[in-house]
Design a protein around this motif. Structure first.
Motif, PDB file in Angstrom:
ATOM      1  N   GLU A   1       0.985  -1.541   0.274  1.00 25.41           N
ATOM      2  CA  GLU A   1       0.007   0.048  -0.037  1.00 25.41           C
ATOM      3  C   GLU A   1       1.043   1.584  -0.008  1.00 25.41           C
ATOM      4  OE1 GLU A   1      -3.689   1.853   2.526  1.00 25.41           O
ATOM      5  OE2 GLU A   1      -3.088  -0.033   2.258  1.00 25.41           O
ATOM      6  N   ALA A   2       0.297   2.470  -1.221  1.00 26.64           N
ATOM      7  CA  ALA A   2       1.390   3.621  -0.769  1.00 26.64           C
ATOM      8  C   ALA A   2       2.388   3.259  -2.145  1.00 26.64           C
ATOM      9  CB  ALA A   2       1.127   3.812   0.976  1.00 26.64           C
ATOM     10  N   ASP A   3       2.993   2.288  -2.558  1.00 17.88           N
ATOM     11  CA  ASP A   3       3.773   2.244  -2.776  1.00 17.88           C
ATOM     12  C   ASP A   3       3.684   2.680  -3.793  1.00 17.88           C
ATOM     13  OD1 ASP A   3       5.147   1.490  -0.797  1.00 17.88           O
ATOM     14  OD2 ASP A   3       5.977  -0.562  -1.434  1.00 17.88           O
ATOM     15  N   PRO A   4       2.757   2.455  -5.236  1.00 16.31           N
ATOM     16  CA  PRO A   4       2.536   2.967  -6.718  1.00 16.31           C
ATOM     17  C   PRO A   4       2.162   4.716  -6.559  1.00 16.31           C
ATOM     18  CG  PRO A   4       1.335   1.158  -5.930  1.00 16.31           C
ATOM     19  CD  PRO A   4       2.138   1.301  -5.003  1.00 16.31           C
ATOM     20  N   HIS A   5       1.518   5.021  -5.932  1.00 14.88           N
ATOM     21  CA  HIS A   5       1.480   6.497  -5.699  1.00 14.88           C
ATOM     22  C   HIS A   5       3.134   7.364  -5.239  1.00 14.88           C
ATOM     23  CE1 HIS A   5      -2.410   4.843  -4.719  1.00 14.88           C
ATOM     24  NE2 HIS A   5      -2.769   5.748  -6.463  1.00 14.88           N
ATOM     25  N   SER A   6       3.947   6.334  -4.603  1.00 12.42           N
ATOM     26  CA  SER A   6       5.662   7.494  -4.088  1.00 12.42           C
ATOM     27  C   SER A   6       5.302   7.345  -5.170  1.00 12.42           C
ATOM     28  CB  SER A   6       6.242   6.784  -2.917  1.00 12.42           C
ATOM     29  OG  SER A   6       4.892   6.553  -1.756  1.00 12.42           O
TER      30      SER A   6
ATOM     31  N   SER B   1       0.326   1.089 -11.673  1.00 13.14           N
ATOM     32  CA  SER B   1       2.004   1.363 -11.604  1.00 13.14           C
ATOM     33  C   SER B   1       2.312   1.402 -13.363  1.00 13.14           C
ATOM     34  CB  SER B   1       2.339  -0.198 -12.282  1.00 13.14           C
ATOM     35  OG  SER B   1       1.947  -0.424 -10.935  1.00 13.14           O
ATOM     36  N   LEU B   2       1.010   2.094 -13.899  1.00 17.98           N
ATOM     37  CA  LEU B   2       0.888   2.231 -15.281  1.00 17.98           C
ATOM     38  C   LEU B   2       0.586   3.977 -15.065  1.00 17.98           C
ATOM     39  CD1 LEU B   2       0.363   2.210 -18.969  1.00 17.98           C
ATOM     40  CD2 LEU B   2      -1.958   2.843 -18.004  1.00 17.98           C
ATOM     41  N   PHE B   3       0.281   4.575 -14.186  1.00 10.98           N
ATOM     42  CA  PHE B   3       0.032   6.377 -13.639  1.00 10.98           C
ATOM     43  C   PHE B   3       1.640   6.954 -13.507  1.00 10.98           C
ATOM     44  CE2 PHE B   3      -5.223   6.127 -13.394  1.00 10.98           C
ATOM     45  CZ  PHE B   3      -4.793   6.080 -14.675  1.00 10.98           C
ATOM     46  N   GLY B   4       1.481   5.265 -12.774  1.00 14.61           N
ATOM     47  CA  GLY B   4       2.954   5.875 -11.418  1.00 14.61           C
ATOM     48  C   GLY B   4       4.154   5.888 -12.463  1.00 14.61           C
ATOM     49  N   LEU B   5       4.653   4.656 -13.397  1.00 16.01           N
ATOM     50  CA  LEU B   5       5.450   4.188 -13.749  1.00 16.01           C
ATOM     51  C   LEU B   5       5.951   5.510 -14.904  1.00 16.01           C
ATOM     52  CD1 LEU B   5       6.207   1.015 -13.256  1.00 16.01           C
ATOM     53  CD2 LEU B   5       7.289   2.713 -12.347  1.00 16.01           C
ATOM     54  N   HIS B   6       4.760   5.995 -15.114  1.00 19.09           N
ATOM     55  CA  HIS B   6       5.094   7.238 -17.190  1.00 19.09           C
ATOM     56  C   HIS B   6       4.996   8.931 -15.853  1.00 19.09           C
ATOM     57  CE1 HIS B   6       5.415   3.978 -19.628  1.00 19.09           C
ATOM     58  NE2 HIS B   6       4.437   3.735 -18.330  1.00 19.09           N
ATOM     59  N   ARG B   7       6.085   9.449 -16.249  1.00 24.79           N
ATOM     60  CA  ARG B   7       6.137  11.008 -15.975  1.00 24.79           C
ATOM     61  C   ARG B   7       4.590  11.613 -16.264  1.00 24.79           C
ATOM     62  NH1 ARG B   7       7.807  16.097 -17.317  1.00 24.79           N
ATOM     63  NH2 ARG B   7       7.871  17.354 -15.333  1.00 24.79           N
ATOM     64  N   ARG B   8       4.623  11.542 -17.761  1.00 26.11           N
ATOM     65  CA  ARG B   8       3.175  12.309 -18.890  1.00 26.11           C
ATOM     66  C   ARG B   8       2.133  11.365 -18.018  1.00 26.11           C
ATOM     67  NH1 ARG B   8       0.842   8.937 -21.284  1.00 26.11           N
ATOM     68  NH2 ARG B   8       1.092   6.066 -21.883  1.00 26.11           N
TER      69      ARG B   8
END
Length: 354
Positions: free
Chosen positions: A160-165, A232-239
């Motif tokens: 929990e929280a890791d992807p949003h970090s 993960s998709l949202f978090g790993l792509h700066r765009r």
């Protein structure tokens, strides 16, 4: 011989494959890093509509296999796989199909001025008419069904929280401060026993479930993986940083009441305070986070980067839509008198990539 990693904290063993692409990828990951054929992902072709890619077992497991390399990795898998160019190319092909499906499901977003973002998010949440899973869990789910529900959620809650970090280094100013405030609570303000992932682990323990990191990955269906993969998709792509914050806002704005229901459901089933503490903690914390997420986090980003407003709305809409698919899957299975989890089967045959 090195000491094996603590199973509670990963890395997890590679899961069973669910189709030709994930089977080939699992085989590849067991070998030293090399170029997997990108063309293998050509079978992930966009469809004409509907949730197809979001419930495609092979596609969602392939993405999860790739994404986990950026979290805790896989047991026995060389860490250099994380940035292997051929693997990233294969992942990108799968991501294009996945993102297109998410955008179709979320639908077009109306024009919203930066100052109107908090209100637009509130209206989006209020208009959500997804299946009432929390009501069923509170009033009618039996113990085995509650255990199923917890197994589904364990894929997210044990990290929990890791992807949003991932958003932290991509923000500045008020939005970053707001995200830090939310994440500090999620991580227990630095105290292990108060980290939300640890509280959830106690709930799992009280329910007699394996508390190992990703221990139940083989049992959860594609729609559960999709709910995790989209973060993960949202978090790993700066765009997509705007979509990441919109997702978090929707998550926080729809969390307090359902968590109260989940806690009450456990109490109805005779579970103790140690089992309910995770849910009880979220009732209070998420009521505060709701305001921070809507006004300071998303409102702050909208003021700083107005061009990201459509992504903020998209992220929230995608979160609600995918959660609705997940809830529908669980409730439909229970209505048929079936398990919402995948059956335990023998491992699929694995073919190594050339």
């Amino acid at each position: 011989m090195p000491e094996p990693a603590d199973r509670r904290y990963g890395p997890a063993p590679l899961p069973r494959a669910r189709g030709p692409v994930s089977a080939a990828l699992v085989a590849a990951l067991r070998r030293p890093p090399h170029d997997p054929p990108v063309g293998l992902a050509a079978r992930f072709a966009p469809d004409d509509g509907g949730p197809g890619p979001l419930i495609d077992e092979d596609l969602q497991l392939t993405l999860f296999l790739c994404y986990e390399l950026h979290y805790r990795g896989w047991a026995g898998v060389a860490e250099h796989w994380e940035w292997q160019p051929g693997l990233l190319a294969l992942r990108a092909r799968a991501e294009r199909v996945f993102e297109a499906a998410l955008r179709r499901l979320a639908g077009p977003s109306r024009a919203v001025p930066p100052a109107g973002v908090p209100r637009a998010l509130a209206e989006l949440v209020a208009a959500d008419d997804g299946p009432a899973l929390a009501v069923t869990v509170q009033h009618r789910a039996n113990l085995e069904q509650f255990r199923e529900f917890v197994v589904h959620r364990s894929v997210y809650h044990l990290r929990e929280a890791d992807p949003h970090s991932w958003g932290l280094p991509r923000l500045g100013g008020p939005a970053k401060a707001a995200l830090v405030e939310i994440q500090m609570d999620e991580y227990g303000n630095g105290r292990l026993d108060r980290m939300h992932a640890e509280l959830f682990r106690r709930t799992m323990d009280r329910l007699g479930l394996d508390t190992g990191y990703a221990a139940h990955l083989d049992r959860v269906p594609a729609v559960t993986l999709a709910a995790n993969n989209l973060i993960s998709l949202f978090g790993l792509h700066r765009r997509l940083r705007g979509a990441l914050l919109g997702h978090l806002a929707a998550f926080e704005m729809t969390s307090s009441l359902p968590n109260r229901r989940y806690g009450n459901g456990l109490r109805r089933l005779g579970l103790d305070e140690a089992a309910t503490r995770f849910y009880d903690e979220h009732v209070e914390a998420d009521a505060v986070h709701e305001q921070v997420a809507a006004h300071d986090l998303c409102g702050g980003l909208a003021r700083a980067e107005p061009a990201l407003v459509p992504d903020l709305i998209f992220g929230a809409a995608a979160a609600l839509a995918v959660d609705g698919l997940f809830a529908g899957h669980v409730l439909d299975a229970w209505a048929r008198g079936e398990s919402s989890l995948r059956p335990v089967t023998r491992p699929a045959p694995v073919t190594a990539l050339a």
